[in-house]
Scaffold this motif. Structure first.
Motif, short mmCIF file in Angstrom:
data_model
loop_
_atom_site.label_atom_id
_atom_site.label_comp_id
_atom_site.label_asym_id
_atom_site.label_seq_id
_atom_site.Cartn_x
_atom_site.Cartn_y
_atom_site.Cartn_z
N LYS A 299 3.96 -17.16 -8.06
CA LYS A 299 4.49 -15.93 -7.63
C LYS A 299 4.28 -14.74 -8.27
N HIS A 300 4.10 -14.94 -9.52
CA HIS A 300 3.48 -13.58 -10.57
C HIS A 300 2.08 -13.46 -9.96
N CYS A 301 1.24 -14.23 -9.80
CA CYS A 301 -0.03 -13.87 -9.22
C CYS A 301 -0.10 -13.27 -7.69
N THR A 302 0.74 -13.83 -6.96
CA THR A 302 0.92 -13.14 -5.53
C THR A 302 1.22 -11.69 -5.81
N ILE A 303 2.20 -11.53 -6.50
CA ILE A 303 2.84 -10.16 -6.77
C ILE A 303 1.68 -9.47 -7.53
N TRP A 304 0.95 -9.86 -8.49
CA TRP A 304 -0.16 -9.13 -9.33
C TRP A 304 -1.18 -8.66 -8.19
N PHE A 305 -1.62 -9.59 -7.35
CA PHE A 305 -2.80 -9.37 -6.38
C PHE A 305 -2.26 -8.48 -4.99
N GLU A 306 -0.98 -8.47 -4.93
CA GLU A 306 -0.51 -7.43 -4.08
C GLU A 306 -0.62 -6.32 -4.51
N TRP A 307 -0.23 -6.00 -5.86
CA TRP A 307 -0.21 -4.65 -6.52
C TRP A 307 -1.64 -4.15 -6.59
N ILE A 308 -2.73 -4.94 -6.75
CA ILE A 308 -4.07 -4.51 -7.04
C ILE A 308 -4.55 -4.00 -5.53
N MET A 309 -4.09 -4.67 -4.69
CA MET A 309 -4.65 -4.62 -3.29
C MET A 309 -3.92 -3.47 -2.65
N GLY A 310 -2.63 -3.08 -3.28
CA GLY A 310 -1.86 -1.66 -2.64
C GLY A 310 -0.83 -2.23 -1.70
N LYS A 311 -0.61 -3.27 -1.61
CA LYS A 311 0.27 -3.84 -0.32
C LYS A 311 1.69 -3.52 -0.98
N ASN A 312 2.54 -3.25 -0.17
CA ASN A 312 4.03 -2.78 -0.27
C ASN A 312 4.18 -1.57 -0.78
N ASN A 313 3.02 -0.44 -0.60
CA ASN A 313 3.21 0.83 -1.27
C ASN A 313 3.61 0.92 -2.88
N PRO A 314 2.77 0.30 -3.58
CA PRO A 314 3.20 0.44 -5.19
C PRO A 314 3.21 1.85 -5.44
N THR A 315 3.83 2.14 -6.62
CA THR A 315 3.75 3.41 -7.25
C THR A 315 2.79 3.01 -8.58
N TYR A 316 1.71 3.94 -8.66
CA TYR A 316 0.94 3.71 -9.67
C TYR A 316 1.01 4.62 -10.86
N LYS A 317 1.09 4.31 -11.93
CA LYS A 317 1.03 5.49 -13.09
C LYS A 317 0.83 4.63 -14.34
N GLN A 318 0.48 5.17 -15.19
CA GLN A 318 -0.16 4.75 -16.58
C GLN A 318 1.10 5.21 -17.31
N GLU A 319 1.24 3.88 -18.42
CA GLU A 319 2.39 3.94 -19.41
C GLU A 319 1.73 4.78 -20.47
N TRP A 320 2.93 5.75 -21.08
CA TRP A 320 2.36 6.61 -22.33
C TRP A 320 1.45 5.72 -23.12
N LEU A 321 1.80 4.48 -23.47
CA LEU A 321 1.27 3.97 -24.60
C LEU A 321 -0.37 3.35 -24.14
N GLY A 322 -0.39 3.07 -22.78
CA GLY A 322 -1.73 2.66 -22.20
C GLY A 322 -2.53 4.08 -22.25
N ARG A 323 -1.90 5.54 -22.26
CA ARG A 323 -2.75 6.51 -22.37
C ARG A 323 -3.55 6.60 -23.58
N ILE A 324 -2.73 6.02 -24.86
CA ILE A 324 -3.49 5.93 -25.90
C ILE A 324 -4.55 5.05 -26.25
N PHE A 325 -4.18 3.56 -25.72
CA PHE A 325 -4.74 2.50 -26.00
C PHE A 325 -5.45 1.89 -24.87
#
Length: 149
Positions: free
Chosen positions: A38-64
């Motif tokens: 289930k995690h992998c299906t959600i993850w692949f849907e996310w990268i594929m843009g399924k279900n209109n995800p909101t994409y935003k980089q977290e603040w810690l990710g901006r650093i590292f």
């Protein structure tokens, strides 16, 4: 390096997914086989843009994020065990493993026609298509190795 965009790599992953069943047990981590699929299906849907995800980089990710992305996509080394599942973690238990396998396989097959220029990883940030392909393979491989396939 292996990439989800290579047909033979997709076939390899699909064959490995097909070898999973409801009795497959994790060699590490807390997820059962249904939660992992289930995690992998959600993850692949996310990268594929399924279900209109909101994409935003977290603040810690901006650093590292860029440094971590480079480290995770520079060679064929597999992902380390016990990496956090992130926002795509699945808490509920018990579901239809065969159904999740079918969904996951269809998503992997759909990577043949991948096009999601809006994708931004929540930690790594903006990724090239090549980086997405390598990391998508490594993510799937990580979870399949987690269950011994």
């Amino acid at each position: 390096m292996k990439t989800i965009f290579d047909p033979s790599t997709r076939t390899e992953l699909i064959n490995r997914i097909n070898s999973l069943n409801e009795h497959s047990r994790a060699q590490w981590g807390k997820m059962d086989v249904w939660q992992m699929t289930k995690h992998c299906t959600i993850w692949f849907e996310w990268i594929m843009g399924k279900n209109n995800p909101t994409y935003k980089q977290e603040w810690l990710g901006r650093i590292f994020g860029k440094m971590a992305l480079k480290s995770n996509t520079k060679d064929d080394r597999p992902m380390q065990k016990n990496m956090p599942a992130g926002k795509q973690a699945v808490k509920e238990k018990g579901g239809d493993v065969e159904q999740q396998k079918k969904i996951w396989i269809n998503l992997i097959a759909a990577c043949e026609h991948y096009s999601n220029p809006a994708f931004i990883h929540d930690f790594f940030g903006k990724m090239t298509t090549e980086q997405i392909g390598v990391f998508a393979y490594k993510h799937a491989d990580h979870h399949l190795r987690q269950f011994g396939v």
